[in-house]
Design a protein around this motif. Structure first.
Motif, PDB file in Angstrom:
ATOM      1  N   UNK A   1       0.618  -0.854   0.245  1.00 50.30           N
ATOM      2  CA  UNK A   1       0.462   0.345  -0.257  1.00 50.30           C
ATOM      3  C   UNK A   1       1.006   1.217  -0.321  1.00 50.30           C
ATOM      4  N   UNK A   2       1.935   1.240   0.834  1.00 44.93           N
ATOM      5  CA  UNK A   2       2.681   2.739   0.920  1.00 44.93           C
ATOM      6  C   UNK A   2       3.748   2.368  -0.561  1.00 44.93           C
ATOM      7  N   UNK A   3       3.492   1.403  -1.032  1.00 45.63           N
ATOM      8  CA  UNK A   3       4.895   1.586  -2.479  1.00 45.63           C
ATOM      9  C   UNK A   3       3.583   2.142  -3.844  1.00 45.63           C
ATOM     10  N   UNK A   4       2.312   1.630  -4.204  1.00 45.72           N
ATOM     11  CA  UNK A   4       1.412   2.066  -4.958  1.00 45.72           C
ATOM     12  C   UNK A   4       1.303   3.533  -4.257  1.00 45.72           C
ATOM     13  N   UNK A   5       0.785   4.270  -3.044  1.00 42.39           N
ATOM     14  CA  UNK A   5       0.396   5.446  -2.395  1.00 42.39           C
ATOM     15  C   UNK A   5       2.305   6.637  -3.176  1.00 42.39           C
ATOM     16  N   UNK A   6       3.226   6.253  -2.711  1.00 42.94           N
ATOM     17  CA  UNK A   6       4.006   6.837  -3.202  1.00 42.94           C
ATOM     18  C   UNK A   6       4.593   6.477  -4.583  1.00 42.94           C
ATOM     19  N   UNK A   7       4.388   5.728  -5.326  1.00 47.44           N
ATOM     20  CA  UNK A   7       4.235   5.718  -6.293  1.00 47.44           C
ATOM     21  C   UNK A   7       3.191   6.749  -7.434  1.00 47.44           C
ATOM     22  N   UNK A   8       2.200   7.086  -6.908  1.00 52.32           N
ATOM     23  CA  UNK A   8       1.565   7.273  -7.774  1.00 52.32           C
ATOM     24  C   UNK A   8       1.358   9.067  -7.223  1.00 52.32           C
ATOM     25  N   UNK A   9       2.341   9.571  -6.062  1.00 52.37           N
ATOM     26  CA  UNK A   9       2.623  10.923  -5.820  1.00 52.37           C
ATOM     27  C   UNK A   9       4.010  11.440  -6.668  1.00 52.37           C
ATOM     28  N   UNK A  10       4.635   9.994  -6.944  1.00 53.09           N
ATOM     29  CA  UNK A  10       5.474  10.360  -7.655  1.00 53.09           C
ATOM     30  C   UNK A  10       5.488  10.281  -9.252  1.00 53.09           C
ATOM     31  N   UNK A  11       4.454   9.930  -9.856  1.00 52.24           N
ATOM     32  CA  UNK A  11       4.188   9.921 -11.012  1.00 52.24           C
ATOM     33  C   UNK A  11       3.180  11.271 -10.804  1.00 52.24           C
ATOM     34  N   UNK A  12       3.026  11.750 -10.452  1.00 49.56           N
ATOM     35  CA  UNK A  12       2.185  13.207 -10.680  1.00 49.56           C
ATOM     36  C   UNK A  12       3.550  14.248 -10.566  1.00 49.56           C
ATOM     37  N   UNK A  13       4.471  14.338  -9.552  1.00 50.87           N
ATOM     38  CA  UNK A  13       4.926  15.137  -9.945  1.00 50.87           C
ATOM     39  C   UNK A  13       6.294  14.862 -10.870  1.00 50.87           C
ATOM     40  N   UNK A  14       6.162  13.515 -11.661  1.00 48.15           N
ATOM     41  CA  UNK A  14       7.268  13.262 -12.940  1.00 48.15           C
ATOM     42  C   UNK A  14       6.333  14.689 -14.228  1.00 48.15           C
ATOM     43  N   UNK A  15       4.876  14.240 -13.852  1.00 47.00           N
ATOM     44  CA  UNK A  15       4.064  14.906 -14.624  1.00 47.00           C
ATOM     45  C   UNK A  15       4.505  16.038 -14.448  1.00 47.00           C
ATOM     46  N   UNK A  16       4.445  17.132 -13.257  1.00 43.44           N
ATOM     47  CA  UNK A  16       4.496  18.461 -13.228  1.00 43.44           C
ATOM     48  C   UNK A  16       5.441  19.262 -13.221  1.00 43.44           C
ATOM     49  N   UNK A  17       7.039  17.404 -13.797  1.00 40.84           N
ATOM     50  CA  UNK A  17       8.185  18.565 -13.924  1.00 40.84           C
ATOM     51  C   UNK A  17       8.648  19.035 -12.704  1.00 40.84           C
ATOM     52  N   UNK A  18       8.834  18.057 -11.376  1.00 37.39           N
ATOM     53  CA  UNK A  18       8.372  18.422  -9.825  1.00 37.39           C
ATOM     54  C   UNK A  18       9.796  17.615  -9.257  1.00 37.39           C
TER      55      UNK A  18
END
Length: 99
Positions: free
Chosen positions: A30-47
């Protein structure tokens, strides 16, 4: 949170970058899924990965995870007791490490 070279997830305290836990591959799904989703949003926003995530327990017992780069907040309690417990365990480890 940072990906390790062996597929683990490394969990650091934001203030001093002290490693507080290592989540081995195949564990803490669960931690991995949540963090990967947050990291994906950061990549898409170039953060980059530098802005810390804020894991907080509120007075009412609610546990939230907030991305400080965009203030997106996830109410972790909405995912059930066993899932929120995975993040609560990280909070306890963070407290242990700061004593």
């Amino acid at each position: 949170f940072e990906d390790g070279q062996d597929g683990s997830v490394l969990v650091y305290r934001a203030g001093d970058r002290q490693l507080i836990d290592t989540l081995a591959p195949g564990n803490s799904g669960f931690v991995r899924v949540v963090m990967r989703g947050m990291a994906r949003e950061r990549r898409l926003a170039d953060v980059g990965k530098q802005p810390p995530f804020r894991l907080a327990r509120h007075e009412n017992g609610q546990i939230t995870l907030t991305d400080s780069s965009n203030n997106k907040m996830i109410d972790l309690n909405a995912f059930g007791a066993s899932n929120v417990a995975a993040f609560a365990r990280l909070m306890a480890k963070n407290t242990e490490g700061s004593k």
